[in-house]
Design an enzyme around this catalytic site. Structure first.
Site, mmCIF file in Angstrom:
data_model
loop_
_atom_site.group_PDB
_atom_site.id
_atom_site.type_symbol
_atom_site.label_atom_id
_atom_site.label_comp_id
_atom_site.label_asym_id
_atom_site.label_seq_id
_atom_site.Cartn_x
_atom_site.Cartn_y
_atom_site.Cartn_z
ATOM 1 N N LYS A 73 0.851 -1.199 0.000
ATOM 2 C CA LYS A 73 0.000 0.000 0.000
ATOM 3 C C LYS A 73 0.883 1.245 0.000
ATOM 4 O O LYS A 73 1.919 1.281 0.684
ATOM 5 C CB LYS A 73 -0.891 -0.033 1.249
ATOM 6 C CG LYS A 73 -1.924 1.083 1.330
ATOM 7 C CD LYS A 73 -2.805 0.900 2.577
ATOM 8 C CE LYS A 73 -3.880 1.971 2.682
ATOM 9 N NZ LYS A 73 -4.741 1.791 3.878
ATOM 10 N N SER A 148 -9.706 1.712 3.099
ATOM 11 C CA SER A 148 -8.870 2.503 2.220
ATOM 12 C C SER A 148 -7.836 1.706 1.435
ATOM 13 O O SER A 148 -7.278 2.209 0.463
ATOM 14 C CB SER A 148 -8.125 3.561 3.041
ATOM 15 O OG SER A 148 -7.268 2.947 3.984
ATOM 16 N N SER A 172 -9.796 -0.708 7.263
ATOM 17 C CA SER A 172 -9.288 -0.556 5.893
ATOM 18 C C SER A 172 -8.596 -1.773 5.309
ATOM 19 O O SER A 172 -8.263 -1.764 4.131
ATOM 20 C CB SER A 172 -8.331 0.626 5.819
ATOM 21 O OG SER A 172 -9.060 1.806 5.738
HETATM 22 N N1 GLN Z 1 -13.033 3.748 6.600
HETATM 23 C C1 GLN Z 1 -12.421 4.242 7.791
HETATM 24 C C2 GLN Z 1 -12.112 5.702 7.658
HETATM 25 O O1 GLN Z 1 -12.536 6.242 6.715
HETATM 26 C C3 GLN Z 1 -11.211 3.440 8.103
HETATM 27 C C4 GLN Z 1 -10.015 3.863 7.359
HETATM 28 C C5 GLN Z 1 -8.836 3.036 7.701
HETATM 29 O O2 GLN Z 1 -8.945 1.993 8.344
HETATM 30 N N2 GLN Z 1 -7.672 3.512 7.306
HETATM 31 O O3 GLN Z 1 -11.487 6.305 8.473
#
Ligand code: GLN
Length: 460
Positions: A73, A148, A172
């Site tokens: 990532k 994400s 994420s």
């Molecule tokens: N979807 C969550 C957010 O928008 C989690 C994001 C993540 O785990 N990096 O913060």
């Protein structure tokens, strides 16, 4: 999908070479460019590394992950590859060192093929906030892959690599794993070093693997795990506890009121998995996970507060690409360098930390965090693991939730509490819904029960 543990046999018996596999992956990345899973592909580097791996197989010197084709990532540093965090503000940034988790995988033989697309600074649930375009779900390109870590989930789901790394602050890794039909694992907080991971919300951030199978995810996790002198919150690898047999294992399941908001197909998959575990001899125990109305608000207050502090360094002076201005370089840089979602989070986080509101929001959220962690401690005196859905819906259409941030944030309902408490949680694919889209279920366990969580999920 391509499994490393299966390919390793072929590499060992010589029926396939790492170089051949790498060429297939590079061709697949090019053929599937419309998925937009990668932000950077290091074709020359991965070819050279693959040739060295083939040499080691020939010499009988193959390490545990020799020739495992890995995608990372783009919020984790890999020396020699650009890192943008999918943000304009880091365009052209070249990290000077490699993240510990990645370094350990390379030392075990993994070859890095490139950096994957993501929501900007890991803020999002759909991979639509990337400054470099949306990522598409390989099961239906009109739908999101989740986020994400969407690019990393897609890279595994579409067979573009053996395994990938993601980061999970509120879901994420698990949510895109569920949307793309792969395994995604968030370990216990601190078990995998965060050194070299760009901080979003440091107390909630975790590094973990995506892979086609539980065995592959476990192989990658085993190599990454363990204390790191460069991350003071890291902890030694938990001692491998003997896995209790499924027969007699106490599996906590959610009472109906927690899942009535899920798609019917997900409710059915959940019921089927419970039934399967029951047939294998598990004792099914309905549990109440309390404070559930507080999970998402607590997460978003703490995550945005920490983000507003962590992202303060990107100002065009100390860090970040400078957007010139005669008046105010910092404002110009942060206004043009950050996208809408990141700016929204910085503003919300700054607000909840501001002197007049600190006690009302941030301090209260910290108290709620304690209650949620205590709730889990209490539940884990009654059951060994908890089975729950990963997401309330399967992958949604691109654009469907973009105008409604709160609806987007609520899609993290089942995942954020594991980050708040720091417990291990894995999403495992269990089939598809009537539209043919993947469904994932989640296994959570007590702190340091990483091995048990993976073993139970393998049965699911
Ligand atoms: N979807 C969550 C957010 O928008 C989690 C994001 C993540 O785990 N990096 O913060």
């Amino acid at each position: 999908m391509i499994s490393f543990t299966e390919d390793r046999q072929r590499f060992l018996d010589g029926s396939l070479s790492v170089s051949q596999r790498v060429e297939q992956c590079l061709a697949a990345i090019a053929n599937q460019a419309q998925l937009n899973a990668f932000l950077h592909v290091d074709a020359d580097g991965v070819r050279a590394a693959a040739a060295a791996s083939d040499e080691r197989y020939r010499a009988g010197l193959a390490r545990p992950l020799e020739g495992c084709i890995l995608a990372v990532k783009d919020n984790m540093s890999v020396k020699g590859m650009p890192m943008t965090c999918a943000s304009r503000i880091l365009e052209g940034f070249m990290p000077l060192y490699t993240a510990t988790a990645v370094e350990r995988l390379i030392d075990a033989g993994a070859v890095v093929i490139g950096k994957t697309n993501m929501d900007e600074f890991a803020m999002g649930s759909s991979n639509e906030t990337s400054a470099y375009g949306v990522v598409r779900n390989p099961h239906d390109p009109s739908r999101v892959p989740g986020g994400s870590s969407g690019g990393s989930a897609v890279a595994v789901a579409a067979g573009l690599c053996h395994a990938s790394l993601g980061s999970d602050t509120g879901g994420s890794i698990r949510q895109p794993a569920a949307f793309c039909g792969v395994v995604g694992f968030k370990p216990t907080y601190g078990v995998v070093s965060r050194y070299g991971l760009t901080a979003f919300a440091s107390s909630l951030d975790h590094v973990g693997p995506f892979a086609p199978t539980m065995a592959d995810a476990q192989a990658v996790f085993d190599v990454m795990a363990g204390a790191d002198a460069m991350d003071s919150t890291s902890v030694p690898t938990p001692e491998a506890q003997p896995m209790p047999p499924i027969d007699g294992l106490k599996v906590g399941v959610l009472e109906e009121s927690y899942i009535t908001g899920c798609d019917q197909d997900i409710q059915d998959a959940y019921a089927a998995a419970i039934e399967k575990l029951r047939q294998m001899g598990a004792t099914i125990v309905p549990v109440q996970l309390q404070h559930e109305q507080a999970w998402v608000p607590t997460y978003f207050i703490l995550a945005t507060a920490e983000a507003s502090s962590n992202l303060a360094r990107f100002d065009g002076v100390r860090y970040g690409k400078r957007f010139e201005s005669d008046v105010d370089i910092v404002t110009e840089t942060r206004s043009r360098g950050f996208g809408t979602e990141v700016q929204r989070r910085i503003m919300l986080g700054t607000y909840v930390l501001s002197s007049g509101y600190h006690d009302a929001y941030y301090t209260r959220a910290q108290k709620a965090r304690r209650l949620i962690a205590d709730m889990y401690n209490n539940v884990f005196t009654q059951v060994d693991v908890i089975l729950l859905p990963t997401t309330p819906t399967s992958a949604f259409e691109i654009g469907a939730k973009q105008s409604d941030p709160v609806a987007m944030w609520l899609s993290d309902y089942y995942t954020v509490s594991a980050n708040i408490a720091g417990i291990p949680a894995v999403s495992v694919p269990v089939g598809t819904d009537t539209a043919g889209l993947p469904i994932g279920l989640q296994v959570q366990g007590p702190v340091f029960a990483d091995a048990m969580v993976l073993a139970v999920a393998a049965q699911v």
